[in-house]
Write a protein that holds these residues in place. Structure first.
Motif, PDB file in Angstrom:
ATOM      1  N   THR A   1     -12.442  46.959 -30.102  1.00 24.83           N
ATOM      2  CA  THR A   1     -13.410  47.775 -30.380  1.00 24.83           C
ATOM      3  C   THR A   1     -12.725  49.339 -30.978  1.00 24.83           C
ATOM      4  N   THR A   2     -11.341  49.172 -30.797  1.00 26.95           N
ATOM      5  CA  THR A   2     -10.682  50.262 -31.481  1.00 26.95           C
ATOM      6  C   THR A   2      -9.323  49.785 -32.131  1.00 26.95           C
ATOM      7  N   ASP A   3      -8.382  50.760 -32.479  1.00 29.02           N
ATOM      8  CA  ASP A   3      -7.392  50.500 -33.210  1.00 29.02           C
ATOM      9  C   ASP A   3      -6.140  50.439 -32.273  1.00 29.02           C
ATOM     10  N   SER A   4      -6.175  50.735 -30.726  1.00 26.03           N
ATOM     11  CA  SER A   4      -5.146  51.028 -30.285  1.00 26.03           C
ATOM     12  C   SER A   4      -4.576  49.760 -29.893  1.00 26.03           C
ATOM     13  N   ASN A   5      -3.302  50.161 -29.545  1.00 28.92           N
ATOM     14  CA  ASN A   5      -2.130  49.052 -29.244  1.00 28.92           C
ATOM     15  C   ASN A   5      -1.781  48.897 -27.846  1.00 28.92           C
ATOM     16  N   GLU A   6      -2.690  49.189 -27.107  1.00 31.14           N
ATOM     17  CA  GLU A   6      -2.350  49.064 -25.622  1.00 31.14           C
ATOM     18  C   GLU A   6      -2.334  47.687 -25.196  1.00 31.14           C
ATOM     19  N   GLN A   7      -1.467  47.344 -24.243  1.00 26.79           N
ATOM     20  CA  GLN A   7      -1.298  46.058 -23.759  1.00 26.79           C
ATOM     21  C   GLN A   7      -2.388  45.611 -22.965  1.00 26.79           C
ATOM     22  N   LYS A   8      -2.809  44.301 -22.995  1.00 25.11           N
ATOM     23  CA  LYS A   8      -3.679  43.863 -21.973  1.00 25.11           C
ATOM     24  C   LYS A   8      -3.045  43.757 -20.338  1.00 25.11           C
ATOM     25  N   LYS A   9      -3.901  44.236 -19.761  1.00 20.07           N
ATOM     26  CA  LYS A   9      -3.695  44.166 -18.196  1.00 20.07           C
ATOM     27  C   LYS A   9      -3.419  43.017 -17.898  1.00 20.07           C
ATOM     28  N   GLU A  10      -2.348  42.737 -16.864  1.00 16.27           N
ATOM     29  CA  GLU A  10      -2.127  41.574 -16.325  1.00 16.27           C
ATOM     30  C   GLU A  10      -2.858  41.136 -15.069  1.00 16.27           C
ATOM     31  N   LYS A  11      -3.514  41.945 -14.546  1.00 17.00           N
ATOM     32  CA  LYS A  11      -4.429  41.380 -13.513  1.00 17.00           C
ATOM     33  C   LYS A  11      -5.959  40.885 -14.172  1.00 17.00           C
ATOM     34  N   SER A  12      -6.270  39.896 -13.247  1.00 14.87           N
ATOM     35  CA  SER A  12      -7.562  39.243 -13.810  1.00 14.87           C
ATOM     36  C   SER A  12      -8.737  40.123 -13.890  1.00 14.87           C
TER      37      SER A  12
END
Length: 227
Positions: free
Chosen positions: A20-31
């Motif tokens: 939904t954005t152009d952010s390069n944030e990494q996915k969180k590890e927790k489920s």
């Protein structure tokens, strides 16, 4: 839970990820936490999908679910519909079960229900059809009513298709000795409608899907490329 006229704007990044954005944030590890709702209803939704060279808009999206959950091995009842450019309505209704939490991929879900298409305007898709047919269409509507069963990536379905108001247009330059005009005349009834039953089976592990065209009780195998 009820939502009216929600808008989802998706953008594809140059690397192919969708968000939904152009952010390069990494996915969180927790489920992700499990979500459950006794009833969900979405009315008049809209999705905009922005690719690098093309933007697709999906409107009039409706969705309802009973006992919906993202938890595995729990059954949900879903009823969804949407309108696309050139298609009045696409509807999917049935029972859905996930094999893994939050995993909605075709390889890991179980679904049994109906898949219906109303007034698919054939000329709208001439740019696609011209790659495999000798003529464009100046007119033609397709509607389909089908039963669908999907289990662990294996699809079994059967669709009752009606094609009406067919009007062939100019030639496309594609030719493999397909007498399209003659085929349409043979298949059409006295009202000019074509009615066929089309079973479709296949799986993600297969290189192609076999389609069987049934006309006058005589099956014809039509090998097609699988997705």
């Amino acid at each position: 839970m009820s939502l009216t006229s929600p808008l989802i704007d998706l953008r594809r990044s140059p690397k192919g990820a969708v968000g939904t954005t152009d952010s390069n944030e990494q996915k969180k590890e927790k489920s992700l936490p499990i979500i459950s709702a006794s009833k969900i209803k979405v009315k008049n939704g809209k999705v905009i999908y922005r690719e690098l060279k093309k933007t697709s808009v999906y409107e009039n999206i409706g969705f309802s679910a009973a006992n919906f959950t993202t938890q595995k091995n729990k059954r949900s009842s879903i009823d969804t519909g949407l309108s696309l450019a050139g298609i009045k309505k696409v509807e999917l209704k049935g029972k859905l079960t996930l094999m893994e939490d939050w995993d909605f991929s075709p390889q890991t879900i179980t679904f049994s229900g109906t898949f219906n298409v109303t007034k698919f305007n054939i000329p709208t898709f001439n740019n696609i059809l011209e790659k495999s047919l000798p003529n464009e269409f100046d007119g033609g509507l397709l509607s389909s009513r089908g039963r669908v069963d999907l289990r662990a990536g294996q699809l079994n379905s059967e669709h009752d298709i009606t094609i009406s108001k067919v009007d062939l247009g100019k030639t496309t330059g594609y030719s493999r000795e397909i007498p399209l005009g003659s085929i349409i005349k043979v298949l059409s009834d006295k009202y000019g409608n074509i009615r066929i039953t089309l079973p479709v089976t296949g799986g993600s592990h297969q290189s192609k899907v076999e389609c069987h065209l049934c006309y006058n009780q005589q099956p014809y195998e039509w090998p097609g490329k699988g997705g």
